[in-house]
Each structure stands twice: as C-alpha cells, then as structure tokens.
Design an enzyme around this catalytic site. Structure first.
Site, mmCIF file in Angstrom:
data_model
loop_
_atom_site.group_PDB
_atom_site.id
_atom_site.type_symbol
_atom_site.label_atom_id
_atom_site.label_comp_id
_atom_site.label_asym_id
_atom_site.label_seq_id
_atom_site.Cartn_x
_atom_site.Cartn_y
_atom_site.Cartn_z
ATOM 1 C CG ASP A 96 -1.784 2.871 -3.208
ATOM 2 O OD1 ASP A 96 -1.312 2.982 -2.056
ATOM 3 O OD2 ASP A 96 -2.955 3.216 -3.502
ATOM 4 C CG ASP A 126 -7.873 -4.469 -4.616
ATOM 5 O OD1 ASP A 126 -7.295 -5.099 -3.701
ATOM 6 O OD2 ASP A 126 -8.974 -3.922 -4.470
ATOM 7 C CB CYS A 141 -0.886 -0.013 1.233
ATOM 8 S SG CYS A 141 -2.230 -1.209 1.137
ATOM 9 C CB ALA A 191 0.186 5.870 -3.295
ATOM 10 N N GLY A 210 4.145 7.338 -0.904
ATOM 11 C CA GLY A 210 5.412 6.715 -1.223
ATOM 12 C C GLY A 210 6.621 6.948 -0.341
ATOM 13 N N GLY A 211 6.469 7.620 0.802
ATOM 14 C CA GLY A 211 7.636 7.860 1.659
ATOM 15 C C GLY A 211 8.374 6.579 2.019
ATOM 16 C CE LYS A 212 4.984 4.126 6.539
ATOM 17 N NZ LYS A 212 4.084 5.203 6.031
ATOM 18 C CG ASP A 253 1.733 2.571 5.749
ATOM 19 O OD1 ASP A 253 1.147 2.559 6.837
ATOM 20 O OD2 ASP A 253 2.104 3.619 5.177
ATOM 21 C CB CYS A 284 -0.589 6.359 10.746
ATOM 22 S SG CYS A 284 -1.837 6.584 9.469
HETATM 23 C C1 SAM Z 1 -1.546 4.519 4.822
HETATM 24 S S1 SAM Z 1 -1.652 4.784 3.123
HETATM 25 C C2 SAM Z 1 -0.056 4.317 2.562
HETATM 26 C C3 SAM Z 1 1.029 5.357 2.780
HETATM 27 C C4 SAM Z 1 2.366 4.956 2.133
HETATM 28 N N1 SAM Z 1 2.830 3.665 2.565
HETATM 29 C C5 SAM Z 1 3.447 5.984 2.391
HETATM 30 O O1 SAM Z 1 4.364 5.720 3.160
HETATM 31 O O2 SAM Z 1 3.391 7.052 1.794
HETATM 32 C C6 SAM Z 1 -2.663 3.472 2.604
HETATM 33 C C7 SAM Z 1 -2.731 3.261 1.098
HETATM 34 O O3 SAM Z 1 -3.413 2.038 0.856
HETATM 35 C C8 SAM Z 1 -4.015 2.118 -0.410
HETATM 36 N N2 SAM Z 1 -4.984 1.006 -0.480
HETATM 37 C C9 SAM Z 1 -6.127 0.839 0.204
HETATM 38 N N3 SAM Z 1 -6.704 -0.345 -0.102
HETATM 39 C C10 SAM Z 1 -5.896 -0.946 -1.000
HETATM 40 C C11 SAM Z 1 -5.925 -2.186 -1.706
HETATM 41 N N4 SAM Z 1 -6.944 -3.036 -1.543
HETATM 42 N N5 SAM Z 1 -4.924 -2.465 -2.548
HETATM 43 C C12 SAM Z 1 -3.906 -1.606 -2.736
HETATM 44 N N6 SAM Z 1 -3.826 -0.422 -2.113
HETATM 45 C C13 SAM Z 1 -4.793 -0.091 -1.242
HETATM 46 C C14 SAM Z 1 -4.585 3.502 -0.431
HETATM 47 O O4 SAM Z 1 -4.774 3.946 -1.771
HETATM 48 C C15 SAM Z 1 -3.498 4.300 0.295
HETATM 49 O O5 SAM Z 1 -2.631 4.916 -0.613
#
Ligand code: SAM
Length: 424
Positions: A260, A286, A239, A241, A243-245, A302, A355
């Site tokens: 993502d 997904d 997950c 976007a 994208g920091g991690k 994440d 978080c």
């Molecule tokens: C907490 S954020 C991630 C932040 C990211 N790891 C960072 O460090 O910038 C959660 C992400 O999960 C994605 N997401 C939610 N459900 C998802 C799924 N079923 N498959 C893929 N991505 C998903 C969302 O679009 C969102 O960008």
C-alpha cells in the site's frame, strides 16, 4: 444553560464530516472526541450518525420552515436539533434548549438563538418526516442507482441508508467460528463471517486481544475468498491497508505480499498481523511504480474508489461525493488494473474489487480491462463458494453485491475474477 461537551463535539464532527476533509472516520479520530467521557462519546456519535443517516429528510423539513438560508453553522445546529427530536427520542425541551445553548456558544451563531428556538419548536409540533426510501439519498445518486439497477433495487438500496448496521467480524480460523459465535453472541453468515448486533468497545469483545477475529463487513470478506488462495501460493494484495483482506489471504496459508502506498494505514495492518499472529511481507510503495520484478500466482486489487457502497457505516460519503469524483477515480482504477495485470504470472488470476455502487468503477472497468488485455478472461464467480448471495451474480460472471442482498445489510461491492491465459 451552557452548551454541553457531547453536543459541542457532535457539532464539530458533523461539520468536519460534511466538509469533505478526512470524512467522518477522520473526525472520529480527533482528540476532542476521544477526550469525552464514554457516555458522552456514545451520545455524540449516535447524534451525528442519526443526523447524517436522515440528512435528506431533515434538510427538507428545515427548508419548509426557513424563509432564507441560514449561515452554515446555524444549519448544522438545526440538523442536530432535528435529529434529536425525530430520531433519538430526546425530550423536546432538552433538544431545543441544548440547541439554543449551542448557538449561544458560537460567535457566528449567537445572533440566531431565537431562530433555532422557533424552528425546532415548530418541527417538534409537526412531527418526524416520513421515511420515503428514495428521499433518503441525494437525488443525483438515486437517479444513477435507478439507471443502473432499476427502481426496485434502487429503492431497496436507499432504504438501507437509515438503518444502523451490525458489526461483522471474520474469524481467523474457520474451525473456531462456532465457539466464537457463541462467545460473541453473533450470528453466523454464509461464507463464515459472524454478525454481532450493535457496537461498543470492540477491543473488549471476547477473542479480540487473542487475535481470534478482526472487524470486516460481510461483503468486504467476499473478494479475498473469491481469489481461492491456496497454501504456499504467492499472492499479492496491491492496495492492502488497513488489511482485512490481506489477513484473510494469510489465513489461507498463502505467502502474502501486502502493498500500500500509505505507510500510516499500513501500521494498522502491522498491528493486526501482530495481534492475530499471521504473517505477510508488508511493502510501502506506489503500486504503479513499485520497483520489484516479481510476478505472483494471484493478485488482489481492492482499488481506491468513491466508497459509495459503504454508506451504512459512512453516511457522509453520500453527501461529500460528486460526479467528478467518480470520473477521477475511474481513471486511477484503470491504471491500477494495468499495474495489477503486470504482476500476474502466466496462468495466474486477478480479483478486482471496489466498495462502490457506481458502474463506472465496477462493470465498466472490468469490461474495458478485458478489451485492453485480451490475455485475460473472466472466470465466472460461484457465489456459493465465497459466501455471496445468489442474487449478486451478474450475466458476465461478476458479483454486484448490493446492500440489501443480505438481510440486515452489507456493503455494496463489485467483484470480478479474471484469469491470465497460461502459455501453450
Ligand atoms: C479500498 S482501500 C483498501 C482496503 C484493504 N484492501 C482492506 O481490505 O483493508 C484502498 C487502498 O489503496 C491505497 N492506494 C491508493 N492508491 C494507491 C497506489 N497507487 N498504490 C498503492 N496503494 C494505493 C490506499 O492507501 C488505500 O489504503
């Protein structure tokens, strides 16, 4: 006196932020906010943040001076007026007159000009309410934090609600950290993040255009470190976007696949990769249905969550969250954990993080996952090697990062490192 554009936009922002639409973050991306002069933009933002950070004491002060519930738009004008009086040092006449002008500018609020005037003048006379930490949080959330962490920690968490956070950045190259700290006039934090007081136009800060760093909260930088990705390892960020991690994993020299389901959010990762010169395979899909047979040496999940740990930057989460959101997201997290586990090769590892401050999204997820998937076991985190405060280590070997664990604050996070047994 006509309503001034900064306060008019502030009214739009707080209304949108509390209406649960795209939240404050989405509202700040609106065209009307961007169209303001820089000084007005800064004022509108500061005003909305002050009102959201002190929403509870402001609402209590208003309730004590209102005989009946005013219409919602009138309440918003009063909230902004009170924030100016109590927290922005706006002179009384300016706070009151500009609020009356705001009321006059709206059809639904015009009839309440006298009320706005009278209530704000009374507030100005009576002075700011006391900053009781427990009274800064919604009562139901505070009760949950007290049940999970005890009274002292709950009060310390809530005390962070009123504080304006600094900006943390992660250097692309640890060897550049000392030079960057000097250029940014930033404080080095354990683990390698840098902390710079205040905000402002981040794109103009030294080293941004050259991709020497990216903005990332000190706590948010800990999960990717805990994965301990090495050069050449195949790592999946499930997950990813914005994208920091994923950027952190790429700096470790790993072959990163960043997935993502939001193509729009992935564009921000593409931009950050281009700016920093780092590489990753970016996949819009997904996580639960991704048609790809690969497994990986290490997987980072994440997961989407209530984000209740991010209230320092997004105080609106405190007021838009409900208990049902926690239960709904916990189900999603459980499914995503299973999807992540399926991507971990034998002997591989999985870092799960959210978080959120809510145990249903953290400890309870890890516990239930370990029960469902006996081939996985916890690998106890070593706080010192990932820049986590020692106080965050739980008896189970997970990290429960609370906002007050770092002087000056950090996001609340739960992080667990889980390893998949290698075949005998
Ligand atoms: C907490 S954020 C991630 C932040 C990211 N790891 C960072 O460090 O910038 C959660 C992400 O999960 C994605 N997401 C939610 N459900 C998802 C799924 N079923 N498959 C893929 N991505 C998903 C969302 O679009 C969102 O960008």
């Amino acid at each position: 006196m006509p309503a001034d554009p900064a306060r008019q936009v502030a009214l739009d922002l707080i209304t949108a932020a509390l209406a649960r639409k795209a939240g404050l973050e989405g509202a700040l991306e609106s065209g009307r906010f961007a169209a303001l002069e820089p000084q007005d933009r800064a004022f509108a933002r500061a005003l909305v943040m002050a009102a959201l950070r002190r929403l509870a004491p402001i609402d209590r002060a208003l309730a004590a001076r209102l005989e009946r519930e005013p219409p919602e738009p009138v309440r918003m004008i009063l909230r902004l007026g009170a924030a100016q009086l109590f927290y922005l040092d706006t002179p009384t006449y300016a706070a009151v007159d500009s609020s009356v002008a705001l009321a006059d500018a709206g059809k639904a609020t015009r009839g309440f000009k006298a009320l706005v005037n009278a209530v704000l003048r009374r507030l100005a006379r009576d002075g700011a309410p006391a900053d009781e930490p427990a009274a800064l949080a919604p009562a139901w959330l505070y009760a949950r934090w007290r049940a999970a962490y005890g009274e002292a920690d709950a009060a310390a968490i809530a005390a962070m609600i009123a504080a304006e956070p600094a900006t943390d950045v992660t250097p692309r190259d640890p060897a550049d950290a000392a030079a960057l700290a000097e250029a940014l006039e930033a404080e080095p934090l354990p683990g390698g993040s840098l902390r710079r007081a205040g905000r402002g136009r981040i794109e103009e800060w030294p080293g941004f255009a050259d991709g020497r760093w990216w903005v990332q909260d000190a706590a948010a930088a800990i999960p990717a470190r805990l994965l301990h990705a090495g050069p050449g390892e195949r790592v999946l960020d499930l997950c990813a976007a914005p994208g920091g991690k994923a950027l952190q994993l790429a700096t470790a020299g790993a072959a990163v696949t960043a997935l993502d389901r939001s193509a729009a959010r992935l564009r921000r990762l593409d931009e950050a990769l281009a700016r920093t010169g780092l590489a990753a395979e970016v996949v819009a899909a997904d996580a639960e249905t991704w048609a790809d047979a690969r497994t990986f040496d290490a997987v980072l999940l994440d997961a989407p969550c209530t984000s209740s740990g991010t209230f320092r930057r997004n105080p609106d989460v405190l007021w838009t969250l409900g208990p049902r959101d926690i239960a709904k997201l916990a189900e999603v997290q459980s499914r995503l954990l299973d999807a992540a586990a399926a991507r971990v090769g034998p002997g591989g590892r999985l870092v799960y993080c959210v978080c959120s401050l809510e145990p249903e999204e953290g400890e309870a997820q890890a516990r239930a996952f370990l029960k469902r998937r006996p081939e996985f076991a916890t690998e106890a985190a070593d706080p010192a090697t990932c820049g986590a405060p020692a106080a965050s280590l739980t008896p189970d070997g997970w990290l429960r990062l609370l906002p007050h664990h770092l002087a000056g604050g950090m996001d609340g996070f739960f992080v667990a490192r889980l390893a998949r047994a290698a075949p005998r």
